[in-house]
Design a protein around this motif. Sequence first.
Motif, PDB file in Angstrom:
ATOM      1  N   PHE A   1      64.940 -31.681  43.090  1.00  0.00           N
ATOM      2  CA  PHE A   1      63.458 -31.853  43.083  1.00  0.00           C
ATOM      3  C   PHE A   1      63.258 -32.558  44.680  1.00  0.00           C
ATOM      4  O   PHE A   1      62.500 -32.213  45.503  1.00  0.00           O
ATOM      5  CB  PHE A   1      62.794 -32.612  42.010  1.00  0.00           C
ATOM      6  N   CYS A   2      63.968 -33.562  44.665  1.00  0.00           N
ATOM      7  CA  CYS A   2      63.856 -34.348  46.000  1.00  0.00           C
ATOM      8  C   CYS A   2      64.290 -33.501  47.176  1.00  0.00           C
ATOM      9  O   CYS A   2      63.909 -33.712  48.089  1.00  0.00           O
ATOM     10  CB  CYS A   2      64.714 -35.540  45.789  1.00  0.00           C
ATOM     11  N   GLY A   3      65.468 -32.588  46.869  1.00  0.00           N
ATOM     12  CA  GLY A   3      65.851 -31.752  48.012  1.00  0.00           C
ATOM     13  C   GLY A   3      64.943 -30.567  48.661  1.00  0.00           C
ATOM     14  O   GLY A   3      64.827 -30.485  49.518  1.00  0.00           O
ATOM     15  N   ILE A   4      64.035 -30.324  47.490  1.00  0.00           N
ATOM     16  CA  ILE A   4      63.154 -29.412  47.752  1.00  0.00           C
ATOM     17  C   ILE A   4      62.001 -30.141  48.510  1.00  0.00           C
ATOM     18  O   ILE A   4      61.114 -29.262  49.480  1.00  0.00           O
ATOM     19  CB  ILE A   4      62.439 -28.636  46.538  1.00  0.00           C
TER      20      ILE A   4
ATOM     21  N   ALA B   1      79.514 -27.141  46.791  1.00  0.00           N
ATOM     22  CA  ALA B   1      80.585 -27.718  46.933  1.00  0.00           C
ATOM     23  C   ALA B   1      80.775 -28.974  46.045  1.00  0.00           C
ATOM     24  O   ALA B   1      81.997 -29.159  45.773  1.00  0.00           O
ATOM     25  CB  ALA B   1      80.846 -28.048  48.557  1.00  0.00           C
ATOM     26  N   GLY B   2      79.918 -29.616  45.846  1.00  0.00           N
ATOM     27  CA  GLY B   2      79.935 -30.751  44.942  1.00  0.00           C
ATOM     28  C   GLY B   2      80.301 -30.436  43.558  1.00  0.00           C
ATOM     29  O   GLY B   2      81.086 -30.910  42.839  1.00  0.00           O
ATOM     30  N   ILE B   3      79.657 -29.340  43.123  1.00  0.00           N
ATOM     31  CA  ILE B   3      79.950 -28.763  41.696  1.00  0.00           C
ATOM     32  C   ILE B   3      81.466 -28.315  41.493  1.00  0.00           C
ATOM     33  O   ILE B   3      82.054 -28.569  40.708  1.00  0.00           O
ATOM     34  CB  ILE B   3      78.956 -27.825  41.300  1.00  0.00           C
ATOM     35  N   LEU B   4      81.751 -27.477  42.613  1.00  0.00           N
ATOM     36  CA  LEU B   4      82.918 -26.860  42.694  1.00  0.00           C
ATOM     37  C   LEU B   4      84.086 -27.732  42.622  1.00  0.00           C
ATOM     38  O   LEU B   4      85.405 -27.564  42.455  1.00  0.00           O
ATOM     39  CB  LEU B   4      83.036 -25.592  43.736  1.00  0.00           C
TER      40      LEU B   4
ATOM     41  N   PHE C   1      80.989 -36.071  57.030  1.00  0.00           N
ATOM     42  CA  PHE C   1      80.275 -35.433  57.980  1.00  0.00           C
ATOM     43  C   PHE C   1      78.758 -34.735  57.589  1.00  0.00           C
ATOM     44  O   PHE C   1      77.862 -34.970  58.294  1.00  0.00           O
ATOM     45  CB  PHE C   1      81.097 -34.301  58.455  1.00  0.00           C
ATOM     46  N   VAL C   2      78.862 -34.039  56.590  1.00  0.00           N
ATOM     47  CA  VAL C   2      77.599 -33.267  56.208  1.00  0.00           C
ATOM     48  C   VAL C   2      76.434 -34.288  55.885  1.00  0.00           C
ATOM     49  O   VAL C   2      75.403 -34.090  56.249  1.00  0.00           O
ATOM     50  CB  VAL C   2      77.819 -32.254  55.155  1.00  0.00           C
ATOM     51  N   ILE C   3      76.785 -35.234  55.137  1.00  0.00           N
ATOM     52  CA  ILE C   3      75.903 -36.310  54.714  1.00  0.00           C
ATOM     53  C   ILE C   3      75.334 -37.176  55.906  1.00  0.00           C
ATOM     54  O   ILE C   3      74.178 -37.217  56.048  1.00  0.00           O
ATOM     55  CB  ILE C   3      76.450 -37.460  53.647  1.00  0.00           C
ATOM     56  N   LEU C   4      76.427 -37.468  56.681  1.00  0.00           N
ATOM     57  CA  LEU C   4      75.919 -38.131  57.841  1.00  0.00           C
ATOM     58  C   LEU C   4      74.862 -37.212  58.671  1.00  0.00           C
ATOM     59  O   LEU C   4      74.048 -37.867  59.517  1.00  0.00           O
ATOM     60  CB  LEU C   4      77.116 -38.713  58.822  1.00  0.00           C
ATOM     61  N   PHE C   5      75.326 -36.126  59.157  1.00  0.00           N
ATOM     62  CA  PHE C   5      74.621 -35.079  59.754  1.00  0.00           C
ATOM     63  C   PHE C   5      73.398 -34.905  59.391  1.00  0.00           C
ATOM     64  O   PHE C   5      72.107 -35.050  59.988  1.00  0.00           O
ATOM     65  CB  PHE C   5      75.237 -33.680  60.119  1.00  0.00           C
TER      66      PHE C   5
ATOM     67  N   VAL D   1      67.623 -27.698  56.299  1.00  0.00           N
ATOM     68  CA  VAL D   1      67.707 -28.641  55.223  1.00  0.00           C
ATOM     69  C   VAL D   1      68.119 -27.939  53.841  1.00  0.00           C
ATOM     70  O   VAL D   1      69.152 -28.462  53.112  1.00  0.00           O
ATOM     71  CB  VAL D   1      66.757 -29.708  55.191  1.00  0.00           C
ATOM     72  N   LEU D   2      67.458 -27.110  53.572  1.00  0.00           N
ATOM     73  CA  LEU D   2      67.556 -26.216  52.485  1.00  0.00           C
ATOM     74  C   LEU D   2      69.014 -25.861  52.314  1.00  0.00           C
ATOM     75  O   LEU D   2      69.621 -25.787  51.233  1.00  0.00           O
ATOM     76  CB  LEU D   2      66.742 -25.380  52.044  1.00  0.00           C
ATOM     77  N   PHE D   3      69.190 -25.105  53.385  1.00  0.00           N
ATOM     78  CA  PHE D   3      70.481 -24.242  53.600  1.00  0.00           C
ATOM     79  C   PHE D   3      71.746 -25.173  53.563  1.00  0.00           C
ATOM     80  O   PHE D   3      72.774 -24.957  52.807  1.00  0.00           O
ATOM     81  CB  PHE D   3      70.690 -23.659  54.937  1.00  0.00           C
ATOM     82  N   ILE D   4      71.804 -26.322  54.030  1.00  0.00           N
ATOM     83  CA  ILE D   4      72.585 -27.310  54.117  1.00  0.00           C
ATOM     84  C   ILE D   4      72.905 -27.784  52.657  1.00  0.00           C
ATOM     85  O   ILE D   4      74.103 -28.144  52.143  1.00  0.00           O
ATOM     86  CB  ILE D   4      72.747 -28.440  55.008  1.00  0.00           C
ATOM     87  N   GLY D   5      71.682 -28.180  52.118  1.00  0.00           N
ATOM     88  CA  GLY D   5      71.628 -28.792  50.750  1.00  0.00           C
ATOM     89  C   GLY D   5      72.333 -27.868  49.734  1.00  0.00           C
ATOM     90  O   GLY D   5      73.116 -28.341  48.671  1.00  0.00           O
ATOM     91  N   ILE D   6      71.985 -26.552  49.888  1.00  0.00           N
ATOM     92  CA  ILE D   6      72.327 -25.704  48.744  1.00  0.00           C
ATOM     93  C   ILE D   6      73.991 -25.440  48.946  1.00  0.00           C
ATOM     94  O   ILE D   6      74.645 -25.582  47.813  1.00  0.00           O
ATOM     95  CB  ILE D   6      71.822 -24.379  48.894  1.00  0.00           C
ATOM     96  N   ILE D   7      74.736 -25.491  50.097  1.00  0.00           N
ATOM     97  CA  ILE D   7      75.958 -25.380  50.399  1.00  0.00           C
ATOM     98  C   ILE D   7      76.783 -26.591  50.058  1.00  0.00           C
ATOM     99  O   ILE D   7      77.666 -26.583  49.031  1.00  0.00           O
ATOM    100  CB  ILE D   7      76.313 -25.061  51.789  1.00  0.00           C
TER     101      ILE D   7
END
Length: 319
Positions: A108-111, A131-134, A158-162, A121-127
């Motif tokens: 919800f917060c990501g949306i 990755a987090g689940i896998l 990196f991704v979180i910081l970016f 932001v959505l694209f990076i969030g989905i990836i």
Amino acid sequence: MSLTNFFKFIEIQTKLASMIPFIIGTLYSIYRFKSFIPKNFIIMGISLLAFDMATTAINNYIDYIKDLKHYKEDLKKKYDYDNKIVKYGIKESLAIGIIFILLAIAIFCGILLTLNTNIIVLFIGIISFIAGILYTYGPIPISRMPLGEIFSGFFMGFVILFLSCYIHIFNSNILIFSYSNSILNISINLVEVLYIFLISIPTISGIANIMLANNICDLEEDINNNRYTLPYYLGKKNALTLFKYLYYISYLDIIVLVLLKVTPMISLLVLLTIIPIYKNIKLFHKSPIKSETFILSVKNFAIMNLTHILAIGIALVFN
């Protein structure tokens, strides 16, 4: 379930690993781009924390299911009372409910964050979500492969910081996707993205080393359980050498950032942390034992990166 047991179930003490890159990315956005959007900061912070807690909860739930399966197959085998669900008397249905609630909050917060920024932001969030689940779930979780250090370091360091920087500068042409007349255009400011990557090297190295230290300590046990992580392929000696040099690369990176004038001169304060970190490296090399010295990798990560946060914070106050 008490609040204390909830915090233990989601291992609240480990959330520093995701919050530190988040804070550094935010401070870097303020320092270099003079940009800070409070509502985006709050929304991403909630989403990030909820997702981090959810992945930890998933990992503990999977461990519980595996232990339950082994228990049913061998009635003489006792439960692993180190598992959080068993140890703190959490009902399985409640554990599942917590996981779904946390994931729902994160999504919800990501949306919301996407609506406030753009589709990138959505694209990076989905990836990152996948990755987090896998990382903890699936036929062969990433954490059980020799890629664990790379994935954890890259996505958390990196991704979180970016992303924590990008949500404040999304309209400054750092990264642009556009689609028109069946043509997808991607525009990247390579210099600025490179600078953000350089800023993230201490967090990448520190998080990768937490994973590496864990796998070094568990090497013999992992081999017995047919789990072949990076230290298995490198060998324990080489893995310990890599553990050491990842910190040294971070110190070199700090010097490069200052020379490039990407970060303030006061960032060189981070170099002073080599004294306690070198001591911890020696202790870990001497005795890489989970219950005794693994915590040193977490301390090293905190010492180096909290000092970096302090340095940039001081520069902002006196800038």
